[in-house]
Write a protein that holds these residues in place. Sequence first.
Motif, mmCIF file in Angstrom:
data_model
loop_
_atom_site.group_PDB
_atom_site.id
_atom_site.type_symbol
_atom_site.label_atom_id
_atom_site.label_comp_id
_atom_site.label_asym_id
_atom_site.label_seq_id
_atom_site.Cartn_x
_atom_site.Cartn_y
_atom_site.Cartn_z
ATOM 1 N N LYS A 33 0.835 -1.205 0.000
ATOM 2 C CA LYS A 33 0.000 0.000 0.000
ATOM 3 C C LYS A 33 0.873 1.261 0.000
ATOM 4 O O LYS A 33 1.774 1.388 0.842
ATOM 5 C CB LYS A 33 -0.910 0.031 1.237
ATOM 6 N N PRO A 34 0.585 2.191 -0.894
ATOM 7 C CA PRO A 34 1.334 3.451 -0.909
ATOM 8 C C PRO A 34 0.912 4.341 0.259
ATOM 9 O O PRO A 34 -0.165 4.161 0.845
ATOM 10 C CB PRO A 34 0.959 4.075 -2.247
ATOM 11 N N ILE A 35 1.734 5.308 0.551
ATOM 12 C CA ILE A 35 1.474 6.192 1.686
ATOM 13 C C ILE A 35 0.155 6.935 1.511
ATOM 14 O O ILE A 35 -0.530 7.245 2.494
ATOM 15 C CB ILE A 35 2.659 7.182 1.878
ATOM 16 N N GLN A 36 -0.250 7.201 0.283
ATOM 17 C CA GLN A 36 -1.512 7.912 0.046
ATOM 18 C C GLN A 36 -2.707 7.126 0.578
ATOM 19 O O GLN A 36 -3.647 7.702 1.131
ATOM 20 C CB GLN A 36 -1.709 8.179 -1.450
ATOM 21 N N ILE A 38 -2.548 4.725 2.975
ATOM 22 C CA ILE A 38 -2.401 4.657 4.434
ATOM 23 C C ILE A 38 -2.883 5.956 5.076
ATOM 24 O O ILE A 38 -3.602 5.940 6.092
ATOM 25 C CB ILE A 38 -0.926 4.371 4.795
ATOM 26 N N GLU A 39 -2.531 7.087 4.483
ATOM 27 C CA GLU A 39 -2.947 8.377 5.023
ATOM 28 C C GLU A 39 -4.456 8.582 4.882
ATOM 29 O O GLU A 39 -5.097 9.183 5.747
ATOM 30 C CB GLU A 39 -2.191 9.515 4.327
ATOM 31 N N ALA A 40 -5.049 8.083 3.794
ATOM 32 C CA ALA A 40 -6.499 8.208 3.610
ATOM 33 C C ALA A 40 -7.247 7.450 4.697
ATOM 34 O O ALA A 40 -8.258 7.932 5.229
ATOM 35 C CB ALA A 40 -6.895 7.710 2.227
ATOM 36 N N LEU A 41 -6.775 6.254 5.022
ATOM 37 C CA LEU A 41 -7.394 5.472 6.095
ATOM 38 C C LEU A 41 -7.238 6.178 7.432
ATOM 39 O O LEU A 41 -8.185 6.252 8.232
ATOM 40 C CB LEU A 41 -6.766 4.083 6.151
ATOM 41 N N LYS A 42 -6.043 6.692 7.670
ATOM 42 C CA LYS A 42 -5.768 7.394 8.928
ATOM 43 C C LYS A 42 -6.660 8.628 9.060
ATOM 44 O O LYS A 42 -7.252 8.883 10.117
ATOM 45 C CB LYS A 42 -4.289 7.785 8.970
ATOM 46 N N PRO A 276 -21.511 -0.989 6.028
ATOM 47 C CA PRO A 276 -20.566 -1.429 4.996
ATOM 48 C C PRO A 276 -19.112 -1.198 5.404
ATOM 49 O O PRO A 276 -18.821 -0.677 6.487
ATOM 50 C CB PRO A 276 -20.943 -0.559 3.798
ATOM 51 N N MET A 277 -18.201 -1.562 4.511
ATOM 52 C CA MET A 277 -16.767 -1.399 4.743
ATOM 53 C C MET A 277 -16.386 0.035 4.379
ATOM 54 O O MET A 277 -15.772 0.288 3.341
ATOM 55 C CB MET A 277 -15.973 -2.402 3.897
ATOM 56 N N ILE A 278 -16.737 0.975 5.234
ATOM 57 C CA ILE A 278 -16.602 2.392 4.893
ATOM 58 C C ILE A 278 -15.139 2.784 4.716
ATOM 59 O O ILE A 278 -14.750 3.344 3.689
ATOM 60 C CB ILE A 278 -17.269 3.272 5.973
ATOM 61 N N ALA A 279 -14.331 2.476 5.712
ATOM 62 C CA ALA A 279 -12.914 2.834 5.619
ATOM 63 C C ALA A 279 -12.253 2.125 4.440
ATOM 64 O O ALA A 279 -11.413 2.697 3.745
ATOM 65 C CB ALA A 279 -12.198 2.478 6.923
ATOM 66 N N GLY A 280 -12.644 0.867 4.206
ATOM 67 C CA GLY A 280 -12.095 0.132 3.072
ATOM 68 C C GLY A 280 -12.421 0.803 1.752
ATOM 69 O O GLY A 280 -11.577 0.899 0.861
ATOM 70 N N ALA A 281 -13.663 1.291 1.621
ATOM 71 C CA ALA A 281 -14.052 1.984 0.397
ATOM 72 C C ALA A 281 -13.247 3.267 0.227
ATOM 73 O O ALA A 281 -12.804 3.595 -0.883
ATOM 74 C CB ALA A 281 -15.546 2.294 0.420
ATOM 75 N N VAL A 282 -13.055 3.998 1.330
ATOM 76 C CA VAL A 282 -12.250 5.217 1.283
ATOM 77 C C VAL A 282 -10.828 4.898 0.832
ATOM 78 O O VAL A 282 -10.244 5.590 -0.023
ATOM 79 C CB VAL A 282 -12.244 5.917 2.658
ATOM 80 N N GLY A 283 -10.263 3.830 1.389
ATOM 81 C CA GLY A 283 -8.918 3.425 0.998
ATOM 82 C C GLY A 283 -8.849 2.972 -0.443
ATOM 83 O O GLY A 283 -7.879 3.264 -1.154
ATOM 84 N N LEU A 284 -9.887 2.273 -0.907
ATOM 85 C CA LEU A 284 -9.929 1.847 -2.307
ATOM 86 C C LEU A 284 -10.009 3.048 -3.227
ATOM 87 O O LEU A 284 -9.349 3.087 -4.282
ATOM 88 C CB LEU A 284 -11.120 0.918 -2.532
ATOM 89 N N GLY A 285 -10.787 4.046 -2.830
ATOM 90 C CA GLY A 285 -10.852 5.266 -3.631
ATOM 91 C C GLY A 285 -9.498 5.942 -3.747
ATOM 92 O O GLY A 285 -9.108 6.421 -4.825
ATOM 93 N N ALA A 286 -8.753 5.973 -2.631
ATOM 94 C CA ALA A 286 -7.409 6.560 -2.655
ATOM 95 C C ALA A 286 -6.472 5.744 -3.533
ATOM 96 O O ALA A 286 -5.613 6.300 -4.241
ATOM 97 C CB ALA A 286 -6.858 6.657 -1.228
#
Length: 408
Positions: A33-36, A38-42, A276-286
Amino acid sequence: MITADIRELFPILKQEVNGHPLVYLDSAATSQKPIQVIEALKHYYEWDNANVHRGVHTLGSRATDAYEGARAKVAKFIGAASEQEIIFTRGTTTAINIVASSFAQSVLREGDEIVLTPMEHHSNLIPWQQAAKKSGAVLKYIPLQPDGSILLADVENTITDRTKIVSVVYVSNVLGVINPVKEIAQIAHKHGAKIMVDGAQSTPHMKVNVQDLDCDFYALSGHKMCGPTGIGALYGKKSLLNNMEPVEFGGEMIDHVDLYESTWKELPWKFEGGTPMIAGAVGLGAAIDFLTEVGMDNIYKHDVQLTNYALDRMMHIEDLSIYGPTTNRAGLVTFNLGDVHPHDVATVLDSMGIAIRAGHHCCQPLMRWLEVSSTARASFYLYNTEDDVDRLVMALQKTKEYFGDAIG
């Protein structure tokens, strides 16, 4: 080739393993996973964490916007006609199971045919076995050529007017072969069948347009394309999804609930029961933002060049057997080293900081077709370099020396 600057965006690659710089060659199992991302999840968990589609407060609105924004990114990334055609799932496995449970139940009758290939991952095999058992349908398989590829003439001979569903992998996770899914879809549709495409290995590595492919269903996993684990998506043509029943029932997927009857929300939410997998979707978008910025054409070109380089180097290793075609293949090389068990090969390579996969790769029928019990696999992605391949080749040479008489 993609520049070395890309590697700097992946923090995990900066570590040492067993005293050696890490060479990660297992991206077909899961990508880094790129830093982008990881930062989106954070950022989501620190600032926007709330349930979606429910609260009218600010955090709930921001979470909903981020979640639905990710759906829009997935739709655009794979060329869907509408965001309503994108169902968030836990991954490819869940997506295929939805189609095999819901769509298959509505169309399959005794004597109907489900057409697959022997190279399918268990996730695109077992659900169809179960669907066949429940309906009385028959499983049929498109034969493979000696190098593991498929001839369209064999597709024509396998699919008939009794075929209701064709489900094929776009890119094999063992052979690396890129299947002609667009042409297979044309043949399936000519006979009135619908086609499901397992896109777990294709989506991370090449530009995908589901409308151009004219597939009826398409599944992907976020964790193989620089996104988090536990998130993926099912694409389905709107006309088909509208007529399918949900497979999970509960909160969020309902419209009206009475004591004895209930009705469902419109697409896509009728398939997304519960939180749903909200954080996962956010990370997938990133992750999609990241891959789009790098450029899918650039990634594909990089993978092809690196794979060709690896094939050229590895073909000169005596007693090394390589499986799959030499052309038209994606970014992986599956092999065996003499009579040394693949687990032993992987263990020795790990001692030198090199991570590869060993086993049957969730493809036991394909292993039997190859007449082996298991194989080793090195798989590449945008952060790998020719130096990684050189270290792999050097390590395999040392492994030969280590096992000595077991080779050959």
